[in-house]
Design a protein around this motif. Structure first.
Motif, PDB file in Angstrom:
ATOM      1  N   TRP A 169       0.838  -1.211   0.000  1.00  0.00           N
ATOM      2  CA  TRP A 169       0.000   0.000   0.000  1.00  0.00           C
ATOM      3  C   TRP A 169       0.870   1.256   0.000  1.00  0.00           C
ATOM      4  CZ3 TRP A 169      -4.173  -2.079  -1.493  1.00  0.00           C
ATOM      5  CH2 TRP A 169      -4.677  -3.247  -0.933  1.00  0.00           C
ATOM      6  N   LYS A 173       1.027   4.248  -2.914  1.00  0.00           N
ATOM      7  CA  LYS A 173       0.894   5.675  -2.633  1.00  0.00           C
ATOM      8  C   LYS A 173       2.140   6.440  -3.086  1.00  0.00           C
ATOM      9  CE  LYS A 173      -2.404   5.653   1.153  1.00  0.00           C
ATOM     10  NZ  LYS A 173      -2.699   6.210   2.479  1.00  0.00           N
ATOM     11  N   HIS A 174       3.311   5.909  -2.774  1.00  0.00           N
ATOM     12  CA  HIS A 174       4.558   6.567  -3.144  1.00  0.00           C
ATOM     13  C   HIS A 174       4.665   6.752  -4.659  1.00  0.00           C
ATOM     14  CE1 HIS A 174       8.754   7.757  -2.981  1.00  0.00           C
ATOM     15  NE2 HIS A 174       8.999   6.857  -3.915  1.00  0.00           N
ATOM     16  N   VAL A 178      -2.211   5.332  -5.965  1.00  0.00           N
ATOM     17  CA  VAL A 178      -3.336   5.470  -5.042  1.00  0.00           C
ATOM     18  C   VAL A 178      -3.134   6.812  -4.354  1.00  0.00           C
ATOM     19  CG1 VAL A 178      -4.345   4.580  -2.906  1.00  0.00           C
ATOM     20  CG2 VAL A 178      -3.673   2.983  -4.692  1.00  0.00           C
ATOM     21  N   GLU A 180      -2.839   9.751  -1.735  1.00  0.00           N
ATOM     22  CA  GLU A 180      -2.249   9.752  -0.397  1.00  0.00           C
ATOM     23  C   GLU A 180      -3.308   9.696   0.696  1.00  0.00           C
ATOM     24  OE1 GLU A 180       0.569   9.334   2.283  1.00  0.00           O
ATOM     25  OE2 GLU A 180       1.048   9.457   0.148  1.00  0.00           O
TER      26      GLU A 180
END
Length: 188
Positions: A169, A173-174, A178, A180
């Motif tokens: 996950w 995000k990084h 997806v 933040e």
């Protein structure tokens, strides 16, 4: 659209609210594939739950803009339908993959490829990540995947039970795959 909204709120909703007040039914819900419309209904009535199809997935987190925060504020439970976005997150980013009931665009295929690459690096099936992702949001009560054959039901159950590391996950995000602000499964 306004005509249907008015008809629903002035007709069906009023009747359902009367039935709920009389104790004939316990809850009122709505189901749409548009997060903004779900939020509009929530603001206009007293809903207990909402079903949202395809708008809180690994490929689309628009529901975080308004609907899901409103659900959290109002205590409205959410069922996420269409977690595979009409197929691409079930089949993977292959030729002919479907997204929102049409052939996936090249940009959606690219995003799905990138998400799938992250999943592969963590030895997690794309389908498992797709099914478990929505459950990270505290308002989401259930994920409702489609299944045509018993083997698909079995696969969905196995994917829901799969262990997914928090690093997957974090990497999504990084990499900007997806947003933040998306709550992740398993985080308290």
């Amino acid at each position: 659209v306004d005509q249907y909204f008015g008809a629903a709120m002035e007709g069906a909703y009023v009747a359902l609210d009367d039935l709920r007040s009389a104790g004939v039914i316990c809850a009122i819900g709505g189901g749409l594939n548009d997060a903004e419309s779900c939020a509009r209904f929530q603001r206009a009535g007293d809903f207990d739950c909402m079903m949202l199809a395809g708008r809180y997935t690994l490929l689309d987190q628009r529901a975080l803009n308004d609907m899901l925060p409103l659900c959290a504020e109002q205590g409205v439970g959410v069922l996420i339908a269409g977690p595979f976005n009409s197929g691409i997150l079930a089949t993977g980013p292959v030729a002919g993959a479907k997204y929102d009931y049409s052939d996936a665009s090249e940009s959606i295929l690219d995003k799905a490829r990138n998400i799938n690459s992250v999943c592969q690096r963590h030895d997690v099936a794309l389908q498992a990540a797709a099914l478990q992702f929505p459950l990270g949001h505290p308002s989401v009560s259930a994920v409702v995947p489609g299944a045509i054959k018993p083997t698909e039901v079995d696969a969905n159950v196995a994917h829901m039970a799969a262990s997914i590391p928090a690093d997957l996950w974090a990497e999504l995000k990084h990499e900007g795959l997806v947003v933040e602000a998306a709550p992740i499964p398993g985080a308290d």
